[in-house]
Design an enzyme around this catalytic site. Structure first.
Site, mmCIF file in Angstrom:
data_model
loop_
_atom_site.group_PDB
_atom_site.id
_atom_site.type_symbol
_atom_site.label_atom_id
_atom_site.label_comp_id
_atom_site.label_asym_id
_atom_site.label_seq_id
_atom_site.Cartn_x
_atom_site.Cartn_y
_atom_site.Cartn_z
ATOM 1 N N ARG A 46 -8.593 -25.513 13.561
ATOM 2 C CA ARG A 46 -8.439 -26.965 13.468
ATOM 3 C C ARG A 46 -8.240 -27.639 14.836
ATOM 4 O O ARG A 46 -7.785 -28.767 14.911
ATOM 5 C CB ARG A 46 -7.241 -27.305 12.571
ATOM 6 C CG ARG A 46 -7.314 -26.718 11.164
ATOM 7 C CD ARG A 46 -6.552 -27.584 10.174
ATOM 8 N NE ARG A 46 -6.094 -26.887 8.997
ATOM 9 C CZ ARG A 46 -6.877 -26.459 7.996
ATOM 10 N NH1 ARG A 46 -8.181 -26.626 8.060
ATOM 11 N NH2 ARG A 46 -6.350 -25.853 6.949
ATOM 12 N N CYS A 84 -10.442 -30.162 7.167
ATOM 13 C CA CYS A 84 -9.751 -31.364 6.692
ATOM 14 C C CYS A 84 -10.670 -32.571 6.528
ATOM 15 O O CYS A 84 -10.201 -33.677 6.249
ATOM 16 C CB CYS A 84 -8.596 -31.696 7.634
ATOM 17 S SG CYS A 84 -7.382 -30.360 7.753
ATOM 18 N N ARG A 106 -0.970 -21.936 4.436
ATOM 19 C CA ARG A 106 -2.389 -21.783 4.075
ATOM 20 C C ARG A 106 -2.560 -20.756 2.964
ATOM 21 O O ARG A 106 -3.493 -20.839 2.187
ATOM 22 C CB ARG A 106 -3.219 -21.489 5.318
ATOM 23 C CG ARG A 106 -3.206 -22.720 6.222
ATOM 24 C CD ARG A 106 -3.992 -22.548 7.499
ATOM 25 N NE ARG A 106 -3.790 -23.735 8.351
ATOM 26 C CZ ARG A 106 -4.164 -23.816 9.619
ATOM 27 N NH1 ARG A 106 -4.778 -22.796 10.180
ATOM 28 N NH2 ARG A 106 -3.950 -24.918 10.309
ATOM 29 N N SER A 163 5.987 -24.232 7.125
ATOM 30 C CA SER A 163 6.074 -22.952 6.411
ATOM 31 C C SER A 163 6.461 -21.788 7.317
ATOM 32 O O SER A 163 7.270 -20.938 6.932
ATOM 33 C CB SER A 163 4.736 -22.674 5.727
ATOM 34 O OG SER A 163 3.670 -22.707 6.668
ATOM 35 N N TYR A 212 11.165 -26.873 3.244
ATOM 36 C CA TYR A 212 11.215 -26.013 2.063
ATOM 37 C C TYR A 212 12.658 -25.620 1.738
ATOM 38 O O TYR A 212 12.936 -25.084 0.679
ATOM 39 C CB TYR A 212 10.331 -24.775 2.277
ATOM 40 C CG TYR A 212 8.903 -25.178 2.604
ATOM 41 C CD1 TYR A 212 8.008 -25.523 1.594
ATOM 42 C CD2 TYR A 212 8.469 -25.294 3.923
ATOM 43 C CE1 TYR A 212 6.721 -25.943 1.883
ATOM 44 C CE2 TYR A 212 7.192 -25.716 4.233
ATOM 45 C CZ TYR A 212 6.319 -26.046 3.210
ATOM 46 O OH TYR A 212 5.055 -26.487 3.499
ATOM 47 N N LYS A 247 5.051 -32.770 13.670
ATOM 48 C CA LYS A 247 4.886 -31.528 12.920
ATOM 49 C C LYS A 247 4.222 -30.482 13.788
ATOM 50 O O LYS A 247 3.202 -30.809 14.413
ATOM 51 C CB LYS A 247 4.016 -31.822 11.702
ATOM 52 C CG LYS A 247 3.725 -30.629 10.839
ATOM 53 C CD LYS A 247 2.769 -30.995 9.758
ATOM 54 C CE LYS A 247 2.350 -29.713 9.063
ATOM 55 N NZ LYS A 247 1.186 -29.893 8.273
ATOM 56 N N CYS A 295 -5.269 -35.327 2.350
ATOM 57 C CA CYS A 295 -6.100 -34.504 3.229
ATOM 58 C C CYS A 295 -7.197 -33.899 2.374
ATOM 59 O O CYS A 295 -7.102 -33.905 1.153
ATOM 60 C CB CYS A 295 -5.276 -33.398 3.888
ATOM 61 S SG CYS A 295 -6.128 -32.644 5.304
ATOM 62 N N CYS A 345 -8.398 -30.616 3.125
ATOM 63 C CA CYS A 345 -8.514 -29.160 3.336
ATOM 64 C C CYS A 345 -8.187 -28.329 2.100
ATOM 65 O O CYS A 345 -8.703 -27.231 1.953
ATOM 66 C CB CYS A 345 -7.689 -28.709 4.531
ATOM 67 S SG CYS A 345 -5.919 -28.966 4.353
ATOM 68 N N LYS A 398 0.531 -34.191 14.970
ATOM 69 C CA LYS A 398 0.411 -32.933 14.243
ATOM 70 C C LYS A 398 -0.331 -31.941 15.122
ATOM 71 O O LYS A 398 -1.481 -32.171 15.492
ATOM 72 C CB LYS A 398 -0.339 -33.148 12.929
ATOM 73 C CG LYS A 398 -0.548 -31.858 12.145
ATOM 74 C CD LYS A 398 -1.188 -32.112 10.803
ATOM 75 C CE LYS A 398 -1.466 -30.805 10.084
ATOM 76 N NZ LYS A 398 -2.087 -31.029 8.778
HETATM 77 C C1 PBG Z 1 -2.901 -30.102 5.380
HETATM 78 C C2 PBG Z 1 -1.530 -29.701 5.771
HETATM 79 C C3 PBG Z 1 -1.099 -28.513 6.402
HETATM 80 C C4 PBG Z 1 0.291 -28.547 6.375
HETATM 81 C C5 PBG Z 1 0.669 -29.747 5.787
HETATM 82 N N1 PBG Z 1 -0.479 -30.443 5.439
HETATM 83 C C6 PBG Z 1 -1.832 -27.347 6.886
HETATM 84 C C7 PBG Z 1 -2.741 -27.373 7.995
HETATM 85 O O1 PBG Z 1 -2.928 -28.367 8.693
HETATM 86 O O2 PBG Z 1 -3.341 -26.331 8.166
HETATM 87 C C8 PBG Z 1 1.184 -27.468 6.891
HETATM 88 C C9 PBG Z 1 2.521 -27.372 6.245
HETATM 89 C C10 PBG Z 1 3.267 -26.126 6.500
HETATM 90 O O3 PBG Z 1 2.845 -25.212 7.243
HETATM 91 O O4 PBG Z 1 4.354 -26.014 5.920
HETATM 92 N N2 PBG Z 1 -3.702 -30.615 6.354
#
Ligand code: PBG
Length: 351
Positions: free
Chosen positions: A242, A155, A230, A299, A338, A273, A145, A147, A220
């Site tokens: 996003r 991204c 983030r 997260s 995690y 996700k 990615c 970002c 996603k």
């Molecule tokens: C990058 C990405 C993100 C996550 C995984 N890859 C963040 C986003 O899209 O803002 C999130 C992972 C998480 O929250 O644990 N594009």
């Protein structure tokens, strides 16, 4: 012959003439579901869903430097680390039986075009090489990615305030090839640009990496649950959000279209996700495709359980294992979490 609904036969319709016999042999409901819940061994015998550490993938955040371990405050137990420390974490994961790690890079310098994303000597490439040298059996997945590498935090490449889909594809493909050259086992694009799986597949094939699988973040969602990530990845967008590329949480049918598109473009593993709030999507994707399905317990899901446990409001280990088994039961084969190491250790201790 008259039949009646009889609770004495476990709710089965019994012909009236047989009612006497049924009530004689089964004075109380014949079906007692509690019979199979009476001991740990009995419960284990009939358990439908199992967690295997070999199907967990642990996310790691890598930054330049040596000897660095910066804890992420909103994600207890997680840290941004330098490559040497990242290898320590990868070794601990492998020792616990965890199947793989997924790497996110945090470069020192960010710019408008995300130059760090395709730097062959950036932290991700160095970490891939170091982990593969130290623990060859551990799968190393790389998140593809822009970002984490763009100064605006989006991204892809910007065209005004818009993310330019097609111009971004070429950069993602370069990033993916660089990761494969470093030795990555699986490439995982998370940007949500249209056509990126096809672009990455073609670039990998052309560079001699036709054997390297793509795990696509196919469905996603634009989710509030990415908040703590983030902070960890320093990738909060500097303006806007996003929603013009990640999915609307209200949509399920669209997830199947995203998935079908990625499968058609050559994705090998399909990811949903976040996980916990999207269990229905995991089930639909599994049923519709029969593909290996991954789910990312993100997260925010991790932070919520930790925050509640810190206040004494729930038991962390039990909530962790319950959240993970629910994701598996919904249809995920692979879980990015995690909790990977903690869950692997808890499972080993329970055996
Ligand atoms: C990058 C990405 C993100 C996550 C995984 N890859 C963040 C986003 O899209 O803002 C999130 C992972 C998480 O929250 O644990 N594009």
């Amino acid at each position: 012959m008259a039949t009646v609904f009889s609770p004495l036969a476990g709710g089965v319709a019994v012909p009236a003439a047989e009612r006497g016999a049924a009530s004689a042999s089964a004075r109380f409901p014949a079906v007692r579901l509690r019979r199979l819940r009476r001991s740990p061994a009995m419960r284990a015998l009939v358990r439908e869903t199992h967690l295997h550490p070999s199907q967990f993938i642990l996310p790691l955040f890598v930054r330049p430097g040596v000897g660095i371990r910066n804890p992420v405050t909103s994600m207890p137990g997680c840290a941004q680390t330098s490559v040497d420390q990242c290898v320590v974490d990868a070794q601990a994961a492998a020792a616990a039986g965890v199947g793989g790690v997924i790497l996110f890079g945090i470069p020192d310098q960010k710019d408008a075009v995300g130059t760090g994303a395709y730097d062959a000597h950036g932290p991700v490439a160095e970490a891939v090489r170091a982990i593969k040298a130290a623990v060859p059996g551990l799968l190393v997945v790389t998140d593809v990615c822009l970002c984490e590498y763009t100064d605006h935090g989006h991204c892809g490449l910007l065209d005004g305030a818009d993310v330019d889909n097609d111009a971004t594809l070429e950069l993602l493909a370069r990033e993916a090839v660089m990761h494969a050259e470093a030795g990555a086992d699986i490439i995982a694009p998370s940007d949500m640009m249209d056509g990126r799986v096809g672009a990455i597949r073609a670039a990998l094939d052309a560079a001699g990496f036709s054997h390297i699988p793509i795990m696509s973040y196919a469905a996603k969602y634009s989710s509030a649950f990415y908040g703590p990530f983030r902070e960890a990845a320093e990738s909060t967008p500097s303006f806007g959000d996003r929603r013009s590329y990640q999915m609307d949480p209200a949509n399920g049918d669209e997830a199947l279209r995203e998935v079908a598109q990625d499968v058609a473009e050559g994705a090998d593993i399909i990811m949903v996700k976040p996980a916990g709030a999207y269990l229905d999507i995991i089930r639909r994707v599994k049923d519709a495709t029969g593909m290996p399905v991954a789910a990312y317990q993100v997260s925010g899901e991790y932070a919520m359980l930790h925050a509640a446990a810190e206040r004494g409001w729930l038991d962390l280990e039990r909530a962790m294992l319950e959240s993970l088994v629910a994701i598996r039961r919904a249809g995920a084969d692979i879980i990015l979490t995690y909790f990977a190491v903690a869950a692997a250790r808890a499972l080993a201790a329970a055996r």
